[in-house]
Design a protein around this motif. Structure first.
Motif, PDB file in Angstrom:
ATOM      1  N   HIS B  15      -7.692  53.019   7.601  1.00 11.35           N
ATOM      2  CA  HIS B  15      -8.785  52.826   6.699  1.00 11.35           C
ATOM      3  C   HIS B  15      -8.674  54.104   5.517  1.00 11.35           C
ATOM      4  O   HIS B  15      -9.160  54.023   4.349  1.00 11.35           O
ATOM      5  N   TRP B  17      -6.172  56.113   4.741  1.00 16.92           N
ATOM      6  CA  TRP B  17      -4.871  56.361   4.248  1.00 16.92           C
ATOM      7  C   TRP B  17      -4.734  56.360   2.606  1.00 16.92           C
ATOM      8  O   TRP B  17      -4.124  57.351   2.123  1.00 16.92           O
ATOM      9  N   GLU B  18      -5.371  55.244   2.025  1.00 16.33           N
ATOM     10  CA  GLU B  18      -5.412  55.296   0.696  1.00 16.33           C
ATOM     11  C   GLU B  18      -6.615  56.249  -0.038  1.00 16.33           C
ATOM     12  O   GLU B  18      -6.828  55.959  -1.114  1.00 16.33           O
ATOM     13  N   HIS B  19      -7.440  56.680   0.822  1.00 16.58           N
ATOM     14  CA  HIS B  19      -8.456  57.367   0.305  1.00 16.58           C
ATOM     15  C   HIS B  19      -8.419  58.874   0.707  1.00 16.58           C
ATOM     16  O   HIS B  19      -9.609  59.447   0.658  1.00 16.58           O
ATOM     17  N   HIS B  20      -7.269  59.327   0.724  1.00 19.40           N
ATOM     18  CA  HIS B  20      -7.193  60.975   1.271  1.00 19.40           C
ATOM     19  C   HIS B  20      -8.028  61.806   0.142  1.00 19.40           C
ATOM     20  O   HIS B  20      -8.526  62.878   0.655  1.00 19.40           O
ATOM     21  N   ASP B  21      -8.199  61.032  -0.996  1.00 23.50           N
ATOM     22  CA  ASP B  21      -8.893  62.080  -1.843  1.00 23.50           C
ATOM     23  C   ASP B  21     -10.120  62.318  -1.768  1.00 23.50           C
ATOM     24  O   ASP B  21     -11.116  63.077  -2.192  1.00 23.50           O
ATOM     25  N   GLU B 220     -14.021  50.585   6.325  1.00 22.71           N
ATOM     26  CA  GLU B 220     -14.391  50.620   5.015  1.00 22.71           C
ATOM     27  C   GLU B 220     -15.698  51.190   4.574  1.00 22.71           C
ATOM     28  O   GLU B 220     -15.960  51.488   3.690  1.00 22.71           O
ATOM     29  N   VAL B 223     -15.379  54.723   4.363  1.00 16.68           N
ATOM     30  CA  VAL B 223     -14.817  54.818   2.764  1.00 16.68           C
ATOM     31  C   VAL B 223     -16.139  54.900   1.894  1.00 16.68           C
ATOM     32  O   VAL B 223     -16.219  55.806   1.233  1.00 16.68           O
TER      33      VAL B 223
END
Lengths: 104, 255
Positions: B15, B17-21, B220, B223
């Motif tokens: 979940h 992975w695309e939000h490491h920022d 999510e 996130v």
């Protein structure tokens, strides 16, 4: 007169870990607490604990202990396998060295 | 600079992975590294090499006499702290060990002076060996309020927030009318509102951690929590964009 916090924690632990103690406390909270704690404040605190809270905490303990014990068994099984591999490797090394040493 | 982070759980990685920022730091279970002994040192070092990390303990039992019964445990903690380069760990104002019995859960403290004395003695003993300051679990205080045990505003107003170096947030779970600090659902808006109010009054706060241990398939939600926290922290990190809370605010986190 200082309240004996440590003694009350021991009784709370009994309530969380021992179903028989819990049953006795549930049946007669004041009698149970007075029999185990000398201080009146201490006994009153234990007698006033909420039954729903004690029940929920005791159940939570059972569930978490089961999970912990399971992970603990996995961990020890892993350690045993590692030790067996190390022992096997050491055994090979030893015999290998022994063989070499025994050769002319 | 206040960092934003969350609990490290393998189930959350897909979940995130695309939000490491959104994640500056992961919070790891200290006890996992310690329990593995020397075998835990390498993974601890590996985790530390990926970036800043926080270490969370659940086994110090700071509220009971058992806290001072295991000096070797503290030595092992110190080793992991050295290996990871971490200079602080967090645990709970509660007890989870009585004599040699383990409760596998946190028992709340009896709110009497004698309990405070015992807690302080234990904290001083632990701090002499591994250092440490205060973690404020905002959600924990608010859950206590929901359950009718405390007034959160009073709690937040009672302690010195200068000592807070980390904040914890989490979503609880209502079971049979009792709210549990289950780390299983989104962080409530009330908790985020309190973070907004309190964070500017914590000059030494280094990180805000969203704790998430259950229902990981709904990553999510985490996130969204991280985005909300990030927004609040960014405002606090930017001078001149926040109002300092006038009142003396603070809190303890029982359990």
């Amino acid at each position: 007169m200082r309240r004996d916090v440590i003694a009350t924690q021991r009784v709370v632990a009994d309530l969380l870990l021992d179903p028989e103690a819990r049953q006795a406390w549930d049946h007669d909270p004041h009698g149970f607490a007075s029999a185990r704690l000398a201080g009146t404040d201490e006994a009153a605190m234990v007698a006033r604990l909420q039954p729903a809270g004690i029940e929920a905490a005791a159940l939570s303990h059972v569930v978490k202990k089961a999970r912990f014990d399971h992970l603990h068994r996995l961990h020890h099984a892993h350690e045993d396998r590692q030790n067996a591999r190390r022992a096997e490797a050491a055994g090979h090394d030893h015999s290998h060295g022994h063989d070499l040493g025994g050769r002319p | 600079m206040i960092r934003v982070g969350c609990t490290f759980r393998a189930g959350l990685i897909p979940h995130l992975w695309e939000h490491h920022d959104l994640v500056d730091t992961f919070e790891y279970s200290l006890d996992g590294f310690v329990a593995a002994g020397a075998d835990g040192h390498r993974p601890a070092a590996t985790c530390a090499a990926t970036g800043p990390l926080s270490l969370h303990s659940i086994d110090l039992s700071l509220g009971s006499a058992a806290a001072r019964a295991r000096p070797k445990h503290l030595e092992e903690i110190r080793e992991v702290m050295t290996i990871t380069g971490v200079d602080e760990i967090s645990d709970h104002l509660a007890y989870s060990r009585v004599d040699d019995r383990r409760l596998h859960d946190f028992a709340p403290l009896w709110r009497v002076d004698e309990q405070v004395d015992l807690l302080v003695e234990n904290l001083e003993w632990v701090q002499e060996r591994i250092g440490g300051r205060l973690v404020l679990d905002i959600s924990n205080v608010l859950i206590n309020q929901v359950n009718g045990y405390t007034d959160a505003a009073d709690e937040f107003g009672a302690l010195d927030l200068d000592a807070v170096v980390q904040v914890h947030l989490a979503g609880g779970e209502l079971v049979d009318g009792l709210m549990w600090d289950a780390h299983s659902s989104p962080v409530p808006g009330t908790d985020l509102d309190w973070l907004t109010r309190l964070l500017p009054a914590m000059p030494n706060c280094r990180s805000v951690i969203v704790e998430r241990d259950e229902r990981l398939q709904l990553g999510e939600e985490l996130v969204a929590d991280l985005r909300a926290v990030r927004s609040i922290v960014d405002a606090a990190n930017t001078p001149g964009t926040t109002d300092i809370v006038g009142a003396r605010v603070g809190a303890s986190a029982p359990g």
